[in-house]
Structures are given as C-alpha cells and as structure tokens.
Design an enzyme around this catalytic site. Structure first.
Site, PDB file in Angstrom:
ATOM      1  N   ARG A 127       0.835  -1.211   0.000  1.00 30.66           N
ATOM      2  CA  ARG A 127       0.000   0.000   0.000  1.00 30.66           C
ATOM      3  C   ARG A 127       0.861   1.249   0.000  1.00 30.66           C
ATOM      4  O   ARG A 127       1.926   1.282   0.612  1.00 30.66           O
ATOM      5  CB  ARG A 127      -0.876   0.041   1.264  1.00 30.66           C
ATOM      6  N   ASP A 131       5.493  -2.951  11.376  1.00 33.88           N
ATOM      7  CA  ASP A 131       4.029  -2.801  11.537  1.00 33.88           C
ATOM      8  C   ASP A 131       3.597  -2.888  12.999  1.00 33.88           C
ATOM      9  O   ASP A 131       2.618  -2.270  13.412  1.00 33.88           O
ATOM     10  CB  ASP A 131       3.266  -3.843  10.701  1.00 33.88           C
ATOM     11  N   SER A 180       7.529  -4.869   7.280  1.00 30.95           N
ATOM     12  CA  SER A 180       7.160  -5.801   8.364  1.00 30.95           C
ATOM     13  C   SER A 180       7.953  -7.101   8.330  1.00 30.95           C
ATOM     14  O   SER A 180       7.393  -8.205   8.255  1.00 30.95           O
ATOM     15  CB  SER A 180       5.661  -6.085   8.296  1.00 30.95           C
TER      16      SER A 180
END
Length: 900
Positions: free
Chosen positions: A522, A640, A586
């Site tokens: 994203r 994350d 992450s």
C-alpha cells in the site's frame, strides 16, 4: 352406500396437507423446553448421535421386548468392506402372567431367556456388549439409561413405570452373574423404531428416518442438536423418537375422528390416549372394521340385518382378516370365506361392501401415516436448507409387510405430499434385534474413536503450569536479547527501533507512508492536524505483489515498489512535492538509526535475493534514483507492530505495547534505555521490536511442540526458524489443522478414511476457514459447506471433529500468545517498580480481529498469568499505514526539538 356411510374416512390431499402442518407444529412444541410438557409428541431424545459408517465390527447381543414375543439375538458385524453382518435369533413367548405381573418378574424372565440363549450359543464365558430394544415410551438421559413413561400394546406391568429399565435389567442379570459366570454389559437402550433406522442405516447411509407400522406405530429421525432444547449442546445431530402414537391426544384430530374411532377408544385399555395410533396401527384396524360392519348390519345395510355373535364380539375381526379380504386378485372368494368363518352368510353385494369398508379403513391409515411422515421429511429438508432432498426411510412392521396394498399406497401419498423429496423406502430386517446391536456397535465405535481423537489433540491442551513455564522462558529470552554479550545468540532479537516517543497530539502535516508486509503493498497519503480539530485523514491505494516478484531479485522487488509509488503520486497529483515518508517494512530488521534498517531475514513467503544483510532504506533510495522521476524524504523505517502501538498511542497515552496477531505474530514495547545494552545512552525510553516469532528456535519450547508442528516446520520455507510464530500465527494454523486432519483420516476417523486430493495440498486450509468454522453462529450444515468448498466431502460427525480440531489449534495459539504477552507486561510492571500496573496494548491482525474466540482466550490467559497487571486491549486502526505516518511525524517533531 358405503362411500356415503364412510365419507369422513376419505381424506383429500388438502386435509392431509393440513394434518402435515399440525404435525409439524406439534414437533416444534415437543422439541422446546418450555412447550414440551404440554406437547402430545414427546420428541424423546434417544442419545443415538451417529448412524453406522461401515467401520463397525465385533460380536454383540441384543434383546427385544415389546411385541407379542420376546427375542434374543447374537449379531456379528464384519469389517470386510461389504457391510456384512450375521444374525442368529431365538424367540420366547411372553406369557400373560409376565406382561401383566410385577416389574421384577418381567426383568427376571428377560434375564432367564437371555441366559438360555447364551447357553445354547455357547457364549457364557465371553464379555459381550448388549443392546436392549424396549419398545415403549421412555425418557432417556443417556444412551444406557431410560425411565419408562407408560406401558402400551396390552402391557400392564406393575411397579415398573417411572423407573430406569436398564437398571432393572442389570439387577436381574447381576443375580445370575456370580452363579453362572456370565458377563454382559448393557451399553444401549433402544426403541424398536430407532433400531429399524439403524439397521437400514447400516445398508444405506442415506437412511435417517425409521418408521414402524404394525401392532404399534411410531417414527424417529435425525434432528439437529441445536433444535433439541431438552439436551445440552448444539453440535451434531441426535435421533429423536417422536412417539407419534399420541398425536391428537389434545383434541387436535377431533375433527377427523369418526364415531367409530370414539367407540373403539372408549372400549380400549387406555381411553383418550394414543389416538393417532388407534387410527392407523394394525392392533386397532380390525376392530374398527368390526364396529363399522356391526352398525351397518344393525341398520339393515348388510347380511339382511342379521347380527351374528362374531360381530358382537370385541377383537373377533383381526388385521389378518382385513388384509386377506383386500386381496383383490382373488376376487371375493377370500372375503366370502372369512365372513362364513365368522358365522356371517354374505351375499355377493355384502362381500363387495365389506371389501370396500376394509379398503377405506386401511387407506385412511396409510394416508394419515403418509401425512405425518411427510411432515418429518419436510423438517429434515428444511434443517438441511435443501431445495430438493434424497433420503431413505427404514421401515418395519406387520401392516406394512403383510398387507397387500398398504406399502404401495403409503409410497404414493408420501411422494404426492412432498414432491421435493426423493424417498427410498427400505424394508428393515430385524430392526429391533439387529438395530439394537447396531446402536451398540456404533456406541462402541464412537467410544474407541473418541479415545483416538483425544489422544491426537491431548498435546494441544496446555495446563496452567505449562503456560507459566512458557512465560518464564519468554522472560529469559527477552533478557538475553537486551544484553550485549548474549544478543547475538538470542532467539528473541529485541531489535531497537530508534522510535523514542509516542504521539503527544502536537504532530501535524502531510506524510507519505509505504506498507510492505504481505502479498499486497500500500501507498498512503496521511494528513495530520493538531490542536482542537485534531484529526488524521488518509488516502491510499493497494497494489498486488506477484509471486515471481516476491521470490525474484531484490532489485526487481524495489523497482516494483517504486513503480507503485509513482502511480500513486500521479493519481493524487502530488508528484512534485518532497514529502517526509515512513516505510513500514514488516520483516525482521536491525536498525542503526530510525532511517536505517538492515534486513535480518525474510519471513511470510518472501524470498527476494540480495536483500538479507542489506539496508532496505538504501535499496528504496537506489530504486527511486534509478527511476529518476521524483524524490522523497525517507524519515523512518517502521515495523508494523510499532505502527500499531503508535496508532493506539495517538488515542490513548497509556498504550506502550503493540501486538500483531495475524498472518505473522510479533510484539513491541517501550523499554527503558538503561536496560538496552546494545544502544548507547541511559535516558528515556525506546521502542523495542522483540521479533518474538523466533522464540523457541534454540529448542527451549520443544517439549510442547507436537509432531504436527514439526511437519509444518519441515514443509515451510524456513525450517527450524520462527518456531513460536509457527504455533501462534494465522499463516500456519490452517496448515497445522490440515496435518491433524490427514493423521485422523489415516486412522479412519475422518472422511471415511479417504484422503482427498485437496487435503493433500499444502495451504488449502487457510486460517480464515478456521475462523468461519469456529463461529458459534455457524450450524454444522454451514461447516459442511465450507469443507465442501475445500473439496472435502464430510458427514455431520466429520464436521464436529473438524470443528474440534480447529478449536484445539486456535486455543493453543491464543494461550501461547497470552503467555508471551504476560512476560512482557510483567517486565513493564517491574520496570516501573509498581505493585499494580495499568497498561494498554494496541492490537492488530486478522486472527485477533476475525477469529471468534482468539481475543477472549488471549485476554483470559494474560489475566491468569499476570494477575497484578490490568491490561486493556485496544484495536488499532491501520497501524502499518497511519502508524508509519505518526512515527514519521513524531520523529520530525523530536528532530525539530533536538535542533532547537
């Protein structure tokens, strides 16, 4: 004339559909806890929870009490793949003094007959399980326990009502045990109707209804447990014995009962009771015919008005006479012969009229029986949510077997009333004997299976002591990761993130965030406002990362990321602005500063080459340079988990821990600088990314790893690494379940012992299916639907086992995660030097959010293992996107403060 006379006995389809609706309403009443006491259909639970599956085997005894004779049986069930069995029986009379004597005499007589049978079959020294067919209404609380509600069928035994008949039989057998060296274990109490269904169920797996139409009449069927209020639990199905003979005892059929039905009832042993049975069972049909013929004769319509003694004698016309007179192929000769035997001297017209009376009476019986059966079939179809259903009805009873027209009439009417059910009628061979043995064999099989399933799932049941041990080991590993001399060999890496503060509300501006952590990537634009109108606005776009890029070269991966950023900047119209950027990455990273992150190792299926050991921020900058279209200020590389903590920290300043329980599993928390030996300085705090997924890679939790965990680990992309994550994260739970299902199938406990192609495929069982299957709102039917989507053709019993396996695996995951988190909150409490700690944990991840029980079990475990900590769980909103922007904003704020 006869038609006019018996007009009320001829029932149209509209009337039968009305009877069907009344019967269905009464079934619902009988199943409800509050309405059952006043229901005429008692809907008695039989505690028979499973139909035969063909794997039953062994020697069984059965005794059958309920008809005109008492029977003892030996049933051998062979596990030869052909579903074959062998039945040997012996018949004993039931003398009047026994069926109308005392309870003790009756059960002593049963025990004596059984003993005689065992002697003749040379079975005295064997220990054999016994099924007891007892064809009277009983209230069961277990499979091997039943309290007699009432006698029917001419039985009038004193002192047996309201007592447990299995105990009475056991007592009677006990008397003989010591004296004659017999050992019989009464395992199941079975109604003959249930026995009929089970016998036919052994031959045809679709059989889920049992029907008796003989001296008595009754039906049973497999009902969903969720509808049976009288029994605890809502998993699976149970056979319900409707005891339908009493339908109408509350007056519900009064509009259909004729004067002859009333007269017959008044002269019976139990006036006002079993009214439906009195309209359809063979015990009463002959008497009904006699009453009709008597009235017609008195009115001069038959036999020239001459009433013979036979017509005046109750019980003189029996069902065998009615059946014989309806043999149309033999013309009127049978009818004439029977009437002559009864001292009646009929003309040809008399014979035609009598034959017609018999036809109307037996036809009405078949019609009423069909309407009630159609109600049961409709309920079964609706339970299964099917538009069309194929099923089998197991059937027994003299009226059905010996009457020349009855079976054909019944089939025809049932098919007319329920056109959306394809019904096969299967005649039972010794339902009450073989059936009782089948119920016993199934109970035997289920007990053995239960043992095997319990053994397979036992390693997943973690005691409180074991969980305390896990918490203690996690604490040890946390300390190793913080210490300079042990950090390099520690399994829990305790990576410094250089995030040294949480949001204070003064953050503002426009920030870009990138989020790479799974199969999707994203790009976000985040606008943060401070002050009274404090808010966070986000715009984002999702891009897929194809497998060939996930597992290609590092350069290809980062070029793909930059291509996605370019598309987003174009889309938002901000290509020229040099915005501060936070990069949520992450994967385990070793950071030397907030904008430098060296990849320790890929997880979650990524395998891009030339990345491990490299600085991911440099790789991103290189790719931006290669493209040469725009420039960005990369402020922070973010995990994350840290993003999750920061997002919640923006809402709640008490949030100092972040937890991810999703595809992966990880925790971060604010640690005192003085405890972080691998970073210079003792003042303030820094967020530590624990990377706890590697806990146990040194073998410290091998004692709780099962063979299934080892299989999952060996088949993974990184064998021997991330062992704790493989026991607690969404990416692996489905795979653990699949391994267990394969093992249980190999043991013949699931899917009929057949491992389907789909079950052999790695990754077929996604964790989202665990969440769906374990949902309390989901009926087993829907569980079967999910399994069918996966290409697994399951029975109701299979679905229960699959649900249990999913429950064991996810419960262990939640508890292990809770034990790890308890170690962290306890450490926080000790860091602060307080007796009691109040703290908030920011949480994200699909497992926590979507699984129906994970969050509750996690919270309960933390509470149990860290009783001095009051932990609040707060769901994070987009920790990896919004969180990255907040970290960037906090870093900018702290940087500005530092410069000033």
């Amino acid at each position: 004339q006869v038609d006019r006379y018996l007009y009320h006995m001829r029932l149209s389809d509209d009337i039968l559909l009305d009877v069907m609706a009344r019967f269905q309403a009464e079934m619902v009443k009988g199943l409800g806890r509050d309405t059952n006491p006043t229901a005429t259909l008692k809907m008695l639970p039989s505690f028979v929870r499973s139909l035969p599956d063909g794997s039953e085997k062994g020697d069984f005894l059965a005794v059958d009490l309920g008809g005109s004779q008492f029977r003892a049986h030996q049933v051998k069930v062979f596990d030869d793949g052909k579903r074959s069995s062998q039945l040997e029986s012996k018949f004993y009379p039931t003398p009047k003094e026994v069926v109308q004597g005392s309870g003790a005499e009756l059960f002593d007589y049963v025990a004596d007959c059984l003993l005689d049978f065992m002697e003749t079959k040379n079975l005295k020294h064997k220990k054999l399980p016994l099924g007891f067919t007892f064809s009277f209404p009983c209230k069961q609380t277990k499979l091997e326990e039943g309290v007699l509600l009432a006698w029917t069928k001419h039985f009038k035994v004193r002192g047996a009502q309201d007592t447990d008949v299995v105990s009475s039989l056991r007592k009677a057998l006990q008397k003989h045990k010591a004296r004659l060296d017999i050992d019989v274990d009464v395992l199941a109490l079975v109604n003959d109707t249930v026995g009929t269904m089970m016998t036919c169920g052994y031959d045809d797996q679709r059989c889920e209804v049992g029907l008796i139409i003989g001296t008595g009449t009754n039906a049973c069927y497999m009902e969903d447990m969720r509808h049976i209020d009288l029994v605890e639990g809502d998993e699976g199905r149970m056979c319900i014995n409707t005891e339908w003979g009493a339908f109408g005892d509350d007056g519900a059929l009064d509009d259909l009962r004729t004067e002859f039905d009333r007269e017959l009832d008044q002269g019976s042993l139990n006036p006002g009771k079993q009214l439906f049975e009195k309209m359809i069972s063979s015990l009463y049909l002959g008497e009904l015919v006699r009453l009709i013929l008597l009235k017609m004769t008195k009115e001069g319509l038959l036999f020239n008005g001459k009433v013979s003694t036979a017509l005046l004698t109750k019980g003189k016309i029996e069902m065998k006479h009615v059946s014989a007179m309806e043999k149309y192929k033999e013309g009127l000769s049978n009818t004439k012969e029977i009437l002559m035997e009864l001292s009646l001297f009929p003309s040809e017209e008399d014979c035609i009229a009598v034959q017609h009376v018999c036809t109307i009476v037996s036809f009405r019986s078949a019609n009423l029986c069909a309407a009630a059966l159609a109600a049961i079939l409709t309920r079964l179809r609706e339970n299964k949510k099917l538009l069309r259903m194929r099923t089998t009805v197991g059937i027994d009873g003299g009226l059905y077997k010996t009457h020349p027209q009855y079976a054909k009439r019944l089939h025809k009417v049932v098919r007319r009333l329920v056109p959306n059910c394809d019904v096969r009628f299967l005649l039972s061979v010794s339902g009450s004997g073989k059936g009782a043995a089948m119920v016993t064999a199934v109970a035997y099989r289920l007990a053995a299976q239960r043992k095997q399933i319990d053994a397979a799932l036992a390693p997943f049941l973690l005691s409180l002591e074991t969980l305390r041990e896990v918490k203690k080991k996690m604490r040890t590993e946390l300390e190793y990761g913080l210490k300079r001399e042990t950090q390099s060999s520690a399994t829990v890496k305790m990576l410094p993130t250089y995030v040294c503060g949480t949001p204070d509300g003064t953050e503002k501006g426009k920030f870009l965030a990138l989020d790479l952590g799974g199969t999707n990537f994203r790009v976000l634009l985040v606008k943060i406002r401070s002050g009274r109108r404090r808010s966070v606005q986000m715009y984002n776009k999702i891009f897929a990362i194809p497998l060939e890029i996930m597992q290609g070269t590092g350069e290809e991966l980062f070029d793909h990321i930059v291509q996605c950023i370019a598309d987003f900047l174009e889309y938002m119209g901000i290509k020229g602005a040099r915005l501060p950027l936070g990069f949520t990455f992450s994967f385990p990273c070793r950071q030397a500063s907030i904008d430098k992150g060296t990849l320790v190792g890929w997880t979650k299926g990524f395998k891009a080459t030339d990345c491990e050991g490299e600085d991911v921020v440099d790789m991103l900058r290189e790719a931006i340079r290669r493209r040469n279209e725009f420039d960005l200020d990369i402020v922070a590389v973010v995990n994350d988990t840290v993003g999750t903590m920061m997002t919640c920290g923006y809402e709640d300043p008490n949030c100092e821990i972040g937890l991810i329980a999703g595809t992966g599993s990880n925790v971060c928390y604010m640690e005192d600088m003085k405890n972080i030996e691998i970073v210079e300085g003792n003042e303030g705090k820094m967020c530590i990314n624990t990377e706890w997924g590697g806990f146990g890679d040194n073998g410290c939790i091998d004692n709780i790893r099962t063979k299934y965990d080892k299989e999952v680990d060996e088949g993974s992309l990184n064998p021997g690494r991330q062992r704790y994550e493989k026991m607690t994260s969404g990416m692996y739970l489905g795979e653990i379940v699949r391994q267990i299902l394969i093992d249980l199938t190999k043991q013949g406990l699931l899917f009929r012992g057949q491992i389907s192609e789909s079950l052999r495929k790695r990754g077929i069982f996604e964790t989202k299916f665990l969440s769906q299957i374990e949902s309390d709102r989901l009926a087993l039917l829907q569980v079967r639907g999910i399994l069918q989507q996966l290409g697994l053709d399951s029975t109701c019993e299979d679905s229960i086992i699959v649900k249990e396996v999913c429950g064991a695996v996810s419960k262990r995951a939640a508890q292990l995660c809770g034990a790890g988190l308890a170690a962290i909150v306890e450490k926080k409490r000790e860091n602060r030097g307080v007796e009691h700690l109040q703290i908030t944990v920011g949480v994200d991840g699909t497992l926590y959010k979507l699984h129906p029980h994970f969050s509750r079990l996690l919270g309960e475990t933390v509470k149990e293992l860290a009783p001095q900590c009051d932990v609040t769980f707060m769901l994070s909103e987009d920790g990896s996107g919004k969180g990255a922007a907040l970290i960037t904003a906090v870093a900018k704020r702290l940087h500005n403060v530092g410069q000033k």
